[in-house]
Design a protein around this motif. Sequence first.
Motif, PDB file in Angstrom:
ATOM      1  N   VAL A 335      38.852   6.448  11.941  1.00 16.97           N
ATOM      2  CA  VAL A 335      39.148   5.013  12.107  1.00 16.97           C
ATOM      3  C   VAL A 335      37.849   4.306  12.493  1.00 16.97           C
ATOM      4  O   VAL A 335      37.760   3.578  13.472  1.00 16.97           O
ATOM      5  CB  VAL A 335      40.256   4.773  13.149  1.00 16.97           C
ATOM      6  N   PHE A 336      36.849   4.504  11.674  1.00 13.09           N
ATOM      7  CA  PHE A 336      35.488   4.068  11.967  1.00 13.09           C
ATOM      8  C   PHE A 336      35.401   2.558  12.162  1.00 13.09           C
ATOM      9  O   PHE A 336      34.705   2.073  13.041  1.00 13.09           O
ATOM     10  CB  PHE A 336      34.591   4.510  10.808  1.00 13.09           C
ATOM     11  N   GLY A 337      36.135   1.805  11.359  1.00 13.06           N
ATOM     12  CA  GLY A 337      36.101   0.349  11.471  1.00 13.06           C
ATOM     13  C   GLY A 337      37.189  -0.223  12.340  1.00 13.06           C
ATOM     14  O   GLY A 337      37.353  -1.449  12.427  1.00 13.06           O
ATOM     15  N   GLN A 338      37.981   0.668  12.977  1.00 11.51           N
ATOM     16  CA  GLN A 338      39.084   0.242  13.836  1.00 11.51           C
ATOM     17  C   GLN A 338      40.031  -0.699  13.075  1.00 11.51           C
ATOM     18  O   GLN A 338      40.385  -0.399  11.944  1.00 11.51           O
ATOM     19  CB  GLN A 338      38.531  -0.371  15.118  1.00 11.51           C
ATOM     20  N   CYS A 339      40.442  -1.808  13.668  1.00 10.96           N
ATOM     21  CA  CYS A 339      41.428  -2.707  13.039  1.00 10.96           C
ATOM     22  C   CYS A 339      40.771  -3.779  12.179  1.00 10.96           C
ATOM     23  O   CYS A 339      41.443  -4.735  11.754  1.00 10.96           O
ATOM     24  CB  CYS A 339      42.294  -3.383  14.103  1.00 10.96           C
ATOM     25  N   TYR A 340      39.489  -3.654  11.922  1.00  9.26           N
ATOM     26  CA  TYR A 340      38.743  -4.699  11.225  1.00  9.26           C
ATOM     27  C   TYR A 340      38.560  -4.356   9.752  1.00  9.26           C
ATOM     28  O   TYR A 340      38.392  -3.188   9.381  1.00  9.26           O
ATOM     29  CB  TYR A 340      37.387  -4.898  11.899  1.00  9.26           C
ATOM     30  N   ASP A 341      38.537  -5.394   8.949  1.00  8.07           N
ATOM     31  CA  ASP A 341      38.340  -5.247   7.504  1.00  8.07           C
ATOM     32  C   ASP A 341      36.836  -5.264   7.230  1.00  8.07           C
ATOM     33  O   ASP A 341      36.214  -6.326   7.168  1.00  8.07           O
ATOM     34  CB  ASP A 341      39.042  -6.393   6.774  1.00  8.07           C
ATOM     35  N   ILE A 342      36.253  -4.074   7.091  1.00  7.42           N
ATOM     36  CA  ILE A 342      34.810  -3.943   6.856  1.00  7.42           C
ATOM     37  C   ILE A 342      34.639  -3.244   5.504  1.00  7.42           C
ATOM     38  O   ILE A 342      34.908  -2.048   5.381  1.00  7.42           O
ATOM     39  CB  ILE A 342      34.125  -3.140   7.982  1.00  7.42           C
ATOM     40  N   PRO A 343      34.199  -3.944   4.495  1.00  4.62           N
ATOM     41  CA  PRO A 343      34.197  -3.391   3.133  1.00  4.62           C
ATOM     42  C   PRO A 343      33.326  -2.153   2.965  1.00  4.62           C
ATOM     43  O   PRO A 343      33.687  -1.247   2.205  1.00  4.62           O
ATOM     44  CB  PRO A 343      33.673  -4.554   2.281  1.00  4.62           C
ATOM     45  N   ALA A 344      32.165  -2.121   3.625  1.00  4.49           N
ATOM     46  CA  ALA A 344      31.236  -1.004   3.436  1.00  4.49           C
ATOM     47  C   ALA A 344      30.936  -0.362   4.785  1.00  4.49           C
ATOM     48  O   ALA A 344      30.623  -1.070   5.756  1.00  4.49           O
ATOM     49  CB  ALA A 344      29.941  -1.493   2.786  1.00  4.49           C
ATOM     50  N   MET A 345      31.030   0.949   4.846  1.00  2.00           N
ATOM     51  CA  MET A 345      30.745   1.664   6.095  1.00  2.00           C
ATOM     52  C   MET A 345      30.055   2.986   5.778  1.00  2.00           C
ATOM     53  O   MET A 345      30.322   3.618   4.747  1.00  2.00           O
ATOM     54  CB  MET A 345      32.033   1.923   6.885  1.00  2.00           C
ATOM     55  N   HIS A 346      29.197   3.385   6.707  1.00  9.30           N
ATOM     56  CA  HIS A 346      28.488   4.647   6.521  1.00  9.30           C
ATOM     57  C   HIS A 346      28.191   5.256   7.888  1.00  9.30           C
ATOM     58  O   HIS A 346      27.886   4.540   8.851  1.00  9.30           O
ATOM     59  CB  HIS A 346      27.167   4.436   5.764  1.00  9.30           C
ATOM     60  N   LEU A 397      40.165  -9.301  11.326  1.00  8.08           N
ATOM     61  CA  LEU A 397      41.250  -8.333  11.440  1.00  8.08           C
ATOM     62  C   LEU A 397      41.901  -8.079  10.078  1.00  8.08           C
ATOM     63  O   LEU A 397      42.022  -8.982   9.247  1.00  8.08           O
ATOM     64  CB  LEU A 397      42.307  -8.832  12.425  1.00  8.08           C
ATOM     65  N   ILE A 398      42.339  -6.841   9.869  1.00  6.65           N
ATOM     66  CA  ILE A 398      43.098  -6.499   8.670  1.00  6.65           C
ATOM     67  C   ILE A 398      44.436  -7.236   8.729  1.00  6.65           C
ATOM     68  O   ILE A 398      45.140  -7.199   9.745  1.00  6.65           O
ATOM     69  CB  ILE A 398      43.335  -4.981   8.590  1.00  6.65           C
ATOM     70  N   GLN A 399      44.797  -7.899   7.660  1.00  5.22           N
ATOM     71  CA  GLN A 399      46.029  -8.674   7.622  1.00  5.22           C
ATOM     72  C   GLN A 399      47.220  -7.798   7.206  1.00  5.22           C
ATOM     73  O   GLN A 399      47.067  -6.863   6.407  1.00  5.22           O
ATOM     74  CB  GLN A 399      45.880  -9.831   6.643  1.00  5.22           C
ATOM     75  N   PRO A 400      48.404  -8.074   7.754  1.00  2.00           N
ATOM     76  CA  PRO A 400      49.583  -7.280   7.370  1.00  2.00           C
ATOM     77  C   PRO A 400      49.833  -7.278   5.868  1.00  2.00           C
ATOM     78  O   PRO A 400      50.299  -6.272   5.309  1.00  2.00           O
ATOM     79  CB  PRO A 400      50.730  -7.966   8.125  1.00  2.00           C
ATOM     80  N   THR A 401      49.510  -8.377   5.200  1.00  2.00           N
ATOM     81  CA  THR A 401      49.723  -8.445   3.747  1.00  2.00           C
ATOM     82  C   THR A 401      48.770  -7.543   2.975  1.00  2.00           C
ATOM     83  O   THR A 401      48.991  -7.283   1.788  1.00  2.00           O
ATOM     84  CB  THR A 401      49.547  -9.892   3.257  1.00  2.00           C
ATOM     85  N   ALA A 402      47.711  -7.059   3.645  1.00  2.00           N
ATOM     86  CA  ALA A 402      46.731  -6.185   2.986  1.00  2.00           C
ATOM     87  C   ALA A 402      47.078  -4.708   3.151  1.00  2.00           C
ATOM     88  O   ALA A 402      46.323  -3.843   2.688  1.00  2.00           O
ATOM     89  CB  ALA A 402      45.338  -6.447   3.545  1.00  2.00           C
ATOM     90  N   LEU A 403      48.197  -4.406   3.813  1.00  2.00           N
ATOM     91  CA  LEU A 403      48.583  -3.012   4.029  1.00  2.00           C
ATOM     92  C   LEU A 403      49.410  -2.494   2.851  1.00  2.00           C
ATOM     93  O   LEU A 403      50.213  -3.240   2.284  1.00  2.00           O
ATOM     94  CB  LEU A 403      49.393  -2.893   5.326  1.00  2.00           C
ATOM     95  N   PRO A 404      49.231  -1.238   2.459  1.00  2.00           N
ATOM     96  CA  PRO A 404      48.290  -0.278   3.044  1.00  2.00           C
ATOM     97  C   PRO A 404      46.840  -0.634   2.716  1.00  2.00           C
ATOM     98  O   PRO A 404      46.544  -1.094   1.609  1.00  2.00           O
ATOM     99  CB  PRO A 404      48.679   1.051   2.414  1.00  2.00           C
ATOM    100  N   HIS A 405      45.983  -0.436   3.709  1.00  2.00           N
ATOM    101  CA  HIS A 405      44.572  -0.786   3.600  1.00  2.00           C
ATOM    102  C   HIS A 405      43.755   0.489   3.437  1.00  2.00           C
ATOM    103  O   HIS A 405      43.850   1.405   4.257  1.00  2.00           O
ATOM    104  CB  HIS A 405      44.126  -1.533   4.848  1.00  2.00           C
ATOM    105  N   HIS A 406      42.962   0.553   2.396  1.00  2.00           N
ATOM    106  CA  HIS A 406      42.134   1.726   2.138  1.00  2.00           C
ATOM    107  C   HIS A 406      40.724   1.463   2.667  1.00  2.00           C
ATOM    108  O   HIS A 406      40.070   0.500   2.262  1.00  2.00           O
ATOM    109  CB  HIS A 406      42.111   2.044   0.646  1.00  2.00           C
ATOM    110  N   THR A 407      40.265   2.320   3.558  1.00  2.00           N
ATOM    111  CA  THR A 407      38.974   2.115   4.201  1.00  2.00           C
ATOM    112  C   THR A 407      37.862   2.787   3.415  1.00  2.00           C
ATOM    113  O   THR A 407      38.101   3.660   2.571  1.00  2.00           O
ATOM    114  CB  THR A 407      38.975   2.668   5.639  1.00  2.00           C
TER     115      THR A 407
END
Length: 774
Positions: A335-346, A397-407
């Motif tokens: 859960v590297f980005g926690q509850c946030y919508d972060i498009p790119a992570m490394h 924050l990730i929005q409920p309408t975006a679930l399921p959210h793929h990180t």
Amino acid sequence: IAMLGERHLDLLTGAAQFTEDLVPADSLRAVLLRAPVGHGRITALDLSAARAAPGVRAVYDAGDLAAGGVKPMRSRAPVTGDDGQPMREPERPVLATDSVKYLGQPIAVVIADSQAAAEDARDLIDLGIDEAPVINSAEAAAAEDATQLWPMAPGNQSFIWRAGTQAAVETAMADAAHVVTLTVRHPRRAISPVENRSCVGCYDPTSGRFTLTTPSQGVVSLRAALAEVLSVDEALMRVTTPHVGGSFAVKIWPYPEQALCLFAARALGRPVAWIGSRDEAFVGDAHGRGRVDRARLALNAEGRFLAFEIDALADMGAYLSAVAPSIVTAGAVRVFGQCYDIPAMHYQVRAMFTNGVPTDAYRGAGKPESAATLERLIDLAADQLGLDRADIRRRNLIQPTALPHHTAMGEEIDSGDFPGLFEDTLARADWTGFAARRAASQAAGRLRGIAVASHMHATGGSTAERSTVRVEADGTVTVDTGAQDSGQSHGDTLAKVAAEALEISADSVTVREGDSDRLEIGGGTGGSCLMPISANTVHRAAVSMIENARAGASHLLEAAAQDLEYAGGNFTVVGTDRRISLAEIATRWPEIPADQLPPGATAGCVASEDFTGRHTTFPNGCYVVEVEVDPATGETRVDRFTGTDDLGRIINAEAARGQILGGLGQAIGEVLMEAVIYDDGGQMINGSLLDYPLPRADQMPDFDLAWRPTASPHSLLDVKGVGELSSIGAPGPLANAIHDALREAGVEHLDMPLGPHKLWRAIHGPDTALGDNR
């Protein structure tokens, strides 16, 4: 007592038995000679005087163990590095061979008639060590001129591992309007459960079987590991665990003391007990945390997160502990980005060998570090962009309408209402009223800070779970589970789960754990897995048991199975008053000919189920923290703590709240005071409870906690895990609230722990005399 129920009477009255209470009267005692230095070559080890001491039955060194077939210990979680090569793993001997690599490493063991006799004999051992330079941190291990600890690990590196979308991160960083950069150090922690580690080893020469009694988080994995170390078949190893006084992961792993007691019990024909002291725990128990994060967060001009990256150094200690490689790799990024919508992570980590006690999982298992680092970056980004620290989080924050959210790390976040939970918590905390409270604190001569953060856990743990539900002849129900309670009220919780499925009272359900002879399969407790794995499997076993009992009821009532209705522990023939109870079915089962049962039916009112399905759930929450710092002393007081957590459906509210509170207490210790400190010579300068501070009752605020559940779609019971959630979520806002209080002093960042000495220096300047305020 009435509120807590019968299951807790043994704990409340002192009747509960822990490992130390179960030492047989004829037991011998084991005492270890441990390395008094952090690194060096053993030049002398004369055991003759100790062997001749009164009351001594044996003294063993590494050569004795090798002659008895004892193998080195190994990591149980191999990792393949980014270069495609397996991790570099030095052999970890049960007793040191030709050198010592960390303070406290076992060198020899004395077995005597009493603790006092063993300790006296240990002091007679003539030990010589030619000391070598010590590496006391991951950063020191990575230095170009660092001493090389292991020939097979150039640069003191076990492996380098990467995850995420590196190319996308680099592009986002290059194009971003803002990039915030920070190095965050997460020091080692001494895990410190109430009950110290201990063990009793027994051996039966007739059967050739070993029995180990020890506090644990699961007996099946210990059975396998210790059978391997002692070079015996797993069928010859039994592990039992009675009550456990806390663990937080430190008691999951196999340790040298367990193998030594079993080895000595076989050699001497007597039970052998080792009871660890608190001082030994500091140098003998696995430590937690120990990571340095060089981190970056990229944002656009509107404050939207574009990319998040950590380049980490992980302090593995001198050897690779049981699952330590997985903690600093996959555990750190789920859960590297926690509850946030972060498009790119490394994430990249270099696993470094040091002259420290081996590290391993500690409540949160790599996630608290990643979460706290991210939250520090977000606060710094808000400052740089001139945004309110709540608002910058709100818009990301990730929005409920975006679930399921793929990180970007490959997880599918399946449930949650992160914005709704966030707004509820801010309102209850009176975020907008903080300015008035800060002014009141300033008038009283104190500094006040506030912080908010959203958090998430991805539950894990072993899926090797088999649960059995059985109705006894007296009508009570027995549940066998591979989980292991170390203070989380497993008995209450799983009894409620079984009782709900069976439509009976939970008071009639007994939950059994902690005996490998009853468990062919059992992954233990870890990764907040009780509800996602064990509870769902117990539920399925209870449902299967009902269907199995239906076949018996059909024969005994002489009615078709489809004409039977189940309710409240009884089967009734539909439309009649003819009924039969589960207890009667269990009692009369021998009357039923096997050929009268349908294929697959199990003899008796019993059923077993293995875990199937997806074990990952995503408990989440939001915490708002307010602190006051006294500039005259540097002391911090956590004044207000408002939290809301989404645990899915809550089966046992008292236990769930206890888990949240426990994690919050440990987070306060982590942020305000706890850190294992080695000096340049490898000595631990705070290796006792006189010098290593733990949080006390008067340092705990009046927590304002609430639930806001959403169902987990992958759980039969709509439940999520809880055990590690608050220890993941609380360090970030706690640290940020303190930094907010220090804004007037111009402090941008201080590494944890944020104790009085460090804060006083930051407020008054490093060259200011401490005087009476030290």
